[in-house]
Design an enzyme around this catalytic site. Structure first.
Site, mmCIF file in Angstrom:
data_model
loop_
_atom_site.group_PDB
_atom_site.id
_atom_site.type_symbol
_atom_site.label_atom_id
_atom_site.label_comp_id
_atom_site.label_asym_id
_atom_site.label_seq_id
_atom_site.Cartn_x
_atom_site.Cartn_y
_atom_site.Cartn_z
ATOM 1 N N LYS A 126 6.292 -11.657 4.729
ATOM 2 C CA LYS A 126 4.961 -12.274 4.639
ATOM 3 C C LYS A 126 4.425 -12.003 3.234
ATOM 4 O O LYS A 126 4.910 -11.112 2.529
ATOM 5 C CB LYS A 126 4.012 -11.624 5.651
ATOM 6 N N HIS A 129 -0.601 -10.301 -0.180
ATOM 7 C CA HIS A 129 -1.726 -11.118 -0.629
ATOM 8 C C HIS A 129 -2.877 -10.253 -1.114
ATOM 9 O O HIS A 129 -2.812 -9.020 -1.068
ATOM 10 C CB HIS A 129 -2.168 -12.071 0.470
ATOM 11 N N HIS A 132 -4.179 -7.216 0.720
ATOM 12 C CA HIS A 132 -3.461 -5.944 0.630
ATOM 13 C C HIS A 132 -3.846 -5.154 -0.615
ATOM 14 O O HIS A 132 -3.593 -3.960 -0.701
ATOM 15 C CB HIS A 132 -1.943 -6.176 0.598
HETATM 16 N N1 ARG Z 1 1.238 -3.875 8.309
HETATM 17 C C1 ARG Z 1 -0.111 -3.857 8.784
HETATM 18 C C2 ARG Z 1 -0.880 -5.062 8.249
HETATM 19 O O1 ARG Z 1 -0.548 -5.603 7.209
HETATM 20 C C3 ARG Z 1 -0.858 -2.614 8.398
HETATM 21 C C4 ARG Z 1 -0.279 -1.331 8.920
HETATM 22 C C5 ARG Z 1 -1.303 -0.293 9.076
HETATM 23 N N2 ARG Z 1 -0.800 0.987 9.413
HETATM 24 C C6 ARG Z 1 -0.526 1.463 10.622
HETATM 25 N N3 ARG Z 1 -0.077 2.676 10.730
HETATM 26 N N4 ARG Z 1 -0.735 0.735 11.690
HETATM 27 O O2 ARG Z 1 -1.851 -5.456 8.879
#
Ligand code: ARG
Length: 563
Positions: A126, A129, A132
């Site tokens: 993905k 963006h 992030h």
């Molecule tokens: N990958 C997730 C996102 O982009 C964020 C992860 C956050 N961390 C966790 N330990 N759940 O939304």
């Protein structure tokens, strides 16, 4: 370095018995204007114990107290005002700066305890963006701050590299994937496949069956599934790494969701043993009604696990591996509920360390329409934002007479993006503003960097020598004192920024230091005839530069010597 508040407490303590020193510390205020001193102590709360009117208490204390650290202690109504001994402060602060230098502002408060900062955590296949950006930049700064506070920090990138969507992606790839196109432009191509399969699955439900089957094969560790997954992960990471390189950010661990795929049974079993798991519709859940929250989904009917389950396993793993003092998650506020549930379930599991798990949320960033061409579809890629910032900066500095404009443009452009990101309370939403962030005037990254560079060239011009002896008593101007107070309170600001997980305390501290210094610079000649005076003023400039450089580093920015 000396803590004036502690000195005040000690002083008062000799006069007023039966006082709780902790509470006394909390009473000490910063007066609103310099004529009222540098610290003030309201006497109201002593009136009861002492059976005396507050103004009288203040007056009596003012007469009876004296200290080498304060040049004046004065009663004003019910307040006792303390005026710092300027000569003492000058010497104290400047000597400390010279001695600690790169480490000025740091402390050993953390005693090397392990502290985890999880941040960035983009999703494989993905877009990385602009959303992030926030987690990446805020998290990196929080990590730097805690490092500086003497913790052993562990930066974790909890990659989103697992889940049923990978079943969909594999199915799509097998049907329509074009390896050459993906090689060239990985994420946009993978994204296209993902969008297409979701659309086509609306018409053709058999695609979903195939996806489920591929995910099952992935979970079972079947070779073809695993090798495709590995390939998606690798091409994605190579894109992400370009961005991390531009930002100069690294991680100690890249353990993403997939890492926990074989570590969940233990948690699920423990949930069962403790009777926390219950069936609901076609899933297994932890009921959180008693805590006014919807249930946490742990397992789907087909046995596949979920995002939350992986987070439970990750928390266990982190506790076992790092025995953390704190486990901090820098993740957007959209996931507030998820983390509340996660920590609640850990608590129900009887983990006393659940209280050391902390979610640090942040608001949204939006890019005003039309400010950036979206070269790669509808998403604004962070990489493109950074490249645009560099490009725009190149135009701004095009006719300056400096070396290596490429490198400088990157330091300024990327720094500007970072600084804008860290200039407000992280909980606030904000709108990305190109004109504002790249301006060399105002509360911006380039402004702080420019002030730093200007001081650098001043020091060179003035032949400043760090080791020469300085006559501190020559720094008498009010503006000099204002700068010193700011330098003095830098470490307190860093501490507060850490406590509240708010890097913007530091960015604002730097801006006010720049303002104080630039106004001084405009009003006071620094490279004067009088050698001793020149040396003293340059020493103050050097200390200012040191704080700016250390502060910029904590924010994750560079401090160019020339601009
Ligand atoms: N990958 C997730 C996102 O982009 C964020 C992860 C956050 N961390 C966790 N330990 N759940 O939304």
């Amino acid at each position: 370095m000396i803590d004036f508040k502690v000195e005040i407490i000690k002083l008062i303590g000799t006069k007023l018995v039966d006082l709780d020193e902790k509470n006394l510390g909390l009473l000490i205020e910063k007066p609103p204007s310099p004529e009222m001193g540098d610290f003030a102590l309201p006497a109201f709360s002593f009136a009861k114990i002492m059976r005396k009117a507050p103004n009288l208490i203040a007056e009596d204390l003012a007469q009876s107290l004296s200290s080498p650290y304060f040049e004046k202690i004065e009663a004003k109504g019910p307040y006792l005002n303390f005026f710092i001994n300027k000569e003492f402060l000058v010497k104290e602060v400047l000597e400390e700066v010279f001695q600690k230098d790169q480490a000025y502002g740091s402390s050993s408060y953390g005693q090397n305890r392990n502290l985890i900062v999880e941040f960035s955590s983009p999703n494989i296949a993905k877009a990385f963006h602009i959303g992030h950006l926030r987690s990446t930049v805020i998290g990196n700064s929080i990590r730097n701050i805690y490092d500086f506070l003497g913790f052993n920090t562990i930066a974790i990138n909890h990659l989103g590299d697992y889940g049923t969507q990978f079943g969909l992606l594999i199915t799509a790839y097998k049907l329509w994937g074009d390896p050459a196109a993906i090689e060239k432009n990985p994420i946009p191509e993978l994204l296209k496949l993902y969008v297409r399969i979701n659309q086509e699955a609306e018409e053709d439900p058999s695609l979903r069956d195939s996806a489920r089957d591929w995910f099952r094969r992935l979970e079972a560790g079947e070779e073809e599934a695993v090798s495709l997954w590995t390939y998606f992960r690798e091409v994605s990471l190579s894109e992400f790494n370009r961005v991390y390189k531009m930002l100069d950010i690294d991680f100690d661990s890249w353990n993403g969701e997939a890492f926990y795929s074989d570590k969940m049974d233990k948690v699920v079993e423990e949930l069962e043993d403790k009777n926390l798991l219950e069936p609901s519709e076609n899933a297994m859940i932890v009921n959180l009604e008693d805590y006014s929250m919807p249930p946490m989904l742990v397992k789907k009917s087909d046995g596949s696990t979920l995002y939350a389950t992986r987070d439970l396993a990750a928390a266990y793993y982190r506790h076992e591996t790092y025995d953390f003092y704190k486990n901090i998650y820098v993740v957007g506020s959209q996931q507030n509920l998820h983390f509340k549930q996660l920590f609640q379930v850990l608590d129900l599991l009887g983990k006393d360390w659940a209280k050391d798990c902390i979610h640090v949320p942040f608001g949204m960033v939006s890019l005003p329409e039309g400010t950036m061409s979206t070269r790669r579809g509808n998403v604004v890629y962070l990489e493109d934002v950074l490249l645009t910032a560099i490009e725009k900066t190149k135009n701004i500095i095009a006719d300056r007479d400096i070396e290596d404009k490429e490198k400088l443009a990157a330091q300024i452009g990327i720094g500007a993006v970072i600084f804008q990101e860290l200039f407000n309370d992280r909980n606030k939403d904000y709108v990305f503003d190109w004109d504002k962030l790249l301006s060399f005037e105002g509360e911006t990254g380039p402004y702080v960097q420019y002030t730093h560079a200007r001081i650098s060239s001043l020091l060179t011009k003035g032949d400043f020598n760090k080791d020469a002896k300085v006559d501190y008593s020559l720094l008498k101007e009010t503006e000099e004192f204002e700068i010193l107070k700011n330098i003095y309170s830098f470490s307190e600001t860093i501490f507060d920024a850490g406590q509240k997980y708010q890097p913007f305390f530091i960015s604002r501290h730097l801006v006010s230091l720049c303002q104080a210094y630039n106004s001084y610079y405009a009003n006071t000649p620094i490279l004067v005839e009088d050698k001793e005076l020149k040396k003293a003023r340059l020493a103050l400039s050097y200390a200012t530069k040191t704080v700016l450089r250390n502060g910029l580093r904590l924010l994750g920015m560079k401090a160019p010597e020339k601009m």
